[in-house]
Design an enzyme around this catalytic site. Structure first.
Site, PDB file in Angstrom:
ATOM      1  N   LYS B  79      -5.035 -12.264   6.267  1.00  0.00           N
ATOM      2  CA  LYS B  79      -4.958 -10.869   5.919  1.00  0.00           C
ATOM      3  C   LYS B  79      -3.150 -11.429   5.450  1.00  0.00           C
ATOM      4  O   LYS B  79      -2.925 -12.017   5.968  1.00  0.00           O
ATOM      5  CB  LYS B  79      -4.812  -9.975   6.447  1.00  0.00           C
ATOM      6  CG  LYS B  79      -4.380  -8.241   6.660  1.00  0.00           C
ATOM      7  CD  LYS B  79      -4.514  -7.424   7.055  1.00  0.00           C
ATOM      8  CE  LYS B  79      -4.410  -5.880   6.886  1.00  0.00           C
ATOM      9  NZ  LYS B  79      -4.403  -4.843   7.647  1.00  0.00           N
ATOM     10  N   SER B 154      -7.821  -1.067   6.792  1.00  0.00           N
ATOM     11  CA  SER B 154      -6.851  -2.094   5.692  1.00  0.00           C
ATOM     12  C   SER B 154      -7.717  -3.021   5.536  1.00  0.00           C
ATOM     13  O   SER B 154      -7.519  -3.953   4.223  1.00  0.00           O
ATOM     14  CB  SER B 154      -4.983  -1.272   5.683  1.00  0.00           C
ATOM     15  OG  SER B 154      -4.868  -2.571   6.938  1.00  0.00           O
ATOM     16  N   SER B 178      -7.580  -0.094  11.265  1.00  0.00           N
ATOM     17  CA  SER B 178      -7.919  -1.459  10.291  1.00  0.00           C
ATOM     18  C   SER B 178      -8.526  -2.626  10.712  1.00  0.00           C
ATOM     19  O   SER B 178      -9.222  -3.376   9.537  1.00  0.00           O
ATOM     20  CB  SER B 178      -6.494  -1.478   9.943  1.00  0.00           C
ATOM     21  OG  SER B 178      -5.619  -0.493   8.772  1.00  0.00           O
TER      22      SER B 178
END
Lengths: 93, 492
Positions: B79, B154, B178
């Protein structure tokens, strides 16, 4: 309704500049969100300690050893003008 | 003649192929690179790729012939809040659009040592604040099951890329769901570790007392294999705990692996199943999971956690407060974009106003407000006290049950653009996930079946530092549902 002055004050503390429309939107939105937070006053928290560290660790100490790190690499991250391995910033006033 | 090799869909399958010399590490890496080149233009999961570096590492591995490291040759992504020296680390924000990491995060270092091959950095909501990846200022990521839908967030880039097999795992972050929510929307497996289980060093913070780092991968076993590598104490993160790391994968696959759930007491939270706005089809699917737990010999115990009602306000009050302080460092001086102004204070203001996105500004404003003199006790301290009570409520629950099963989201993946206009409505959608972060416990999100034409799933919540328990239970349920077959049929 949260006051316009409060929004402007908070924006100043946050180092954010807002347009008139944004200020109005924040007034409406914050009023709603703060109302939503109000529900917490229903919970009896007398004698309850606040939690900021969930695993309960306290006072984690370490030796202040020198950790070799290329300071130039860090300075490269800045988009500012560099003078003698230092970052030059705009005048404060 | 060139070999025609199909892409392995689990870490174990890839390891077997490498071990039997059916494939070289370079060939394996190239298989995934080809898939990224073919599919990611539409999907939009990768923000930056590191293919040259990946091929080089794979070649080195082939030349050495040593595949004994735990993830040798396994392609993965990070990420875009996790530092990898020499690659950008944008946090999905304009303010860091051109920022290049000068060092590696601890997890990156550990994964490199384990022989894993980094393919690139994947999309996230700006500074990990969001539930749809639509808050990314840099790219729109779509759901691989239906590109009109969001991938969740996210860690949306992580979940979408893993679901489409554009990497065998991805490392995401979970502050209030997330990892688990996008894994759920994309039909893959995601683990939110206990707070302090995995080092946060080198990872851009959202809310420091909530952030946890964990894997998103195709199966429970893949997650277990990655966890073994990244978990543990790190002197660079003083909030990690020195608690032994187990051999998770061996335990869920070994001789003593659970074959069913007999002897297990599994909690079901009454306040979750009664939640307003819980999609009727998803609710039915969750009830079916309860039935399956019973079929597998597990004992279901309905538990009541009355403070659930206060979880969302407590969570949002505290995380936005922590975020506002963490985001103070983006001043345009030390790193990131900078606005050109003559005076320093104006430079801070102009840089932040120009380069930060809407939800991030909202967090800064909200956090600054609740932390300001006069409001601090009424808001921040009050919420921090309620957090204590929520934690205690979970601790008590775990004296009665071995684990809890719960839904992950109240609705299936929604349309791109459908929900972004109302922040409060977006916050409320996190009702099933935020409590784990408030309490510091662990949670595993696994896919179960298709509902509303999209993947659905459940999460298994476990006591802090009891990841093995939820991985074991997750593995049993995974074998019952066999959702991987559906995903491989439709997406690979």
């Amino acid at each position: 309704m949260i006051l316009k002055e409060d929004i402007i004050k908070v924006a100043g503390l946050s180092r954010l500049s807002l347009t008139e429309v944004e200020i109005e939107n924040y007034q409406k939105e914050f009023t709603r969100i703060l109302d939503f937070f109000e529900v917490l006053s229903e919970v009896n928290t007398d004698g309850v300690e606040p939690t900021a560290q969930i695993t309960g660790l306290k006072n984690v100490l370490r030796f202040d050893d020198i950790n070799n790190f290329d300071s130039e690499k860090l300075i490269e991250c800045s988009h500012q003008v560099k003078v003698k391995k230092q970052v030059a910033v705009a005048p404060v006033m | 003649m060139t070999k025609i090799i199909s892409v392995p869909t689990t870490i174990a399958a890839a390891q077997k192929m490498l071990k039997n010399k059916e494939i070289t590490a370079l060939e394996l890496t190239n298989l995934f690179i080809k898939r990224i080149e073919k599919f990611d233009d539409v999907l939009g999961s990768y923000l930056e790729t590191s293919f040259d570096l990946a091929r080089e590492s794979a070649k080195k591995l082939d030349e050495s012939g040593d595949f004994s490291a735990p993830l040798a040759g396994i392609p993965y992504s990070l990420k875009d809040v996790i530092s990898k020296k020499g690659l950008k680390n944008t946090a999905g924000s304009k303010i860091l659009e051109n920022y290049v990491s000068p060092y590696d995060a601890t997890v990156t270092e550990l994964l490199e040592k384990s022989g894993a091959i980094l393919l690139g950095k994947v999309n996230t909501d700006e500074f990990t604040q969001g539930s749809s990846c639509e808050n990314s200022a840099l790219k729109l990521t779509k759901n691989p099951w239906n590109i009109a839908k969001v991938p969740g967030g996210s860690s949306g880039g992580s979940a979408a890329s893993v679901a489409k097999h554009l990497g065998l795992f991805s490392i995401g972050t979970d502050t209030g769901g997330s990892i688990r929510q996008p894994a759920n929307f994309c039909g893959v497996t995601g683990l939110k570790v206990s707070y302090g289980r995995v080092s946060r060093s080198g990872i851009i913070s959202y809310a420091s007392s909530f952030d946890s780092i964990g894997p998103i991968a195709p199966t429970v076993d893949c997650v277990a294999k990655v966890l073994k590598v990244i978990a543990g104490y790190d002197k660079k993160d003083s909030t990690t705990l020195d608690i032994s790391v187990e051999n998770y994968s061996d335990k869920i696959n070994g001789e003593n692996a659970l074959s069913d759930l007999s002897g297990k007491t599994i909690g079901v939270i009454k306040e979750f199943t009664d939640a307003e706005g819980f999609d009727i089809n998803l609710k039915k699917s969750f009830e079916d999971t309860i039935a399956k737990v019973k079929e597998l010999g597990g004992k279901i115990k309905i538990i009541s956690l009355p403070l659930t009602k206060y979880a969302i306000p407590t969570y949002y009050l505290l995380v936005k407060a922590e975020a506002s302080t963490n985001l103070a460092r983006y001043d345009g001086i030390r790193f990131g974009e900078t606005a050109n102004v003559k005076n320093l204070a104006d430079q801070y203001t102009k840089t932040r106003s120009e380069f930060l996105g809407e939800e991030v500004k909202r967090a800064i404003m909200m956090g600054t407000y609740t932390l300001s003199a006069g409001y601090f006790d009424a808001y921040y301290i009050k919420a921090a006290k309620v957090r204590t009570l929520i934690k205690q409520e979970y601790e008590k629950a775990f004296t009665e049950v071995d684990a809890i099963i719960a839904p992950v989201t109240p609705f299936s993946a929604f349309n791109v653009g459908e929900k972004t206009s109302d922040p409060l409505a977006m916050y409320l959608a996190d009702i099933f996930t935020v409590t784990a972060n408030l309490a510091g416990i662990c949670g595993l999100s696994i896919p179960t079946e298709k509902v509303n034409d999209l993947p659905a799933g459940i999460q298994i919540l476990g006591k802090a530092f009891n990841e093995i328990e939820i991985l074991e239970i997750g593995s049993v349920l995974e074998q019952k549902y066999k959702f991987s077959e559906v995903r491989e049929r439709e997406l690979v």
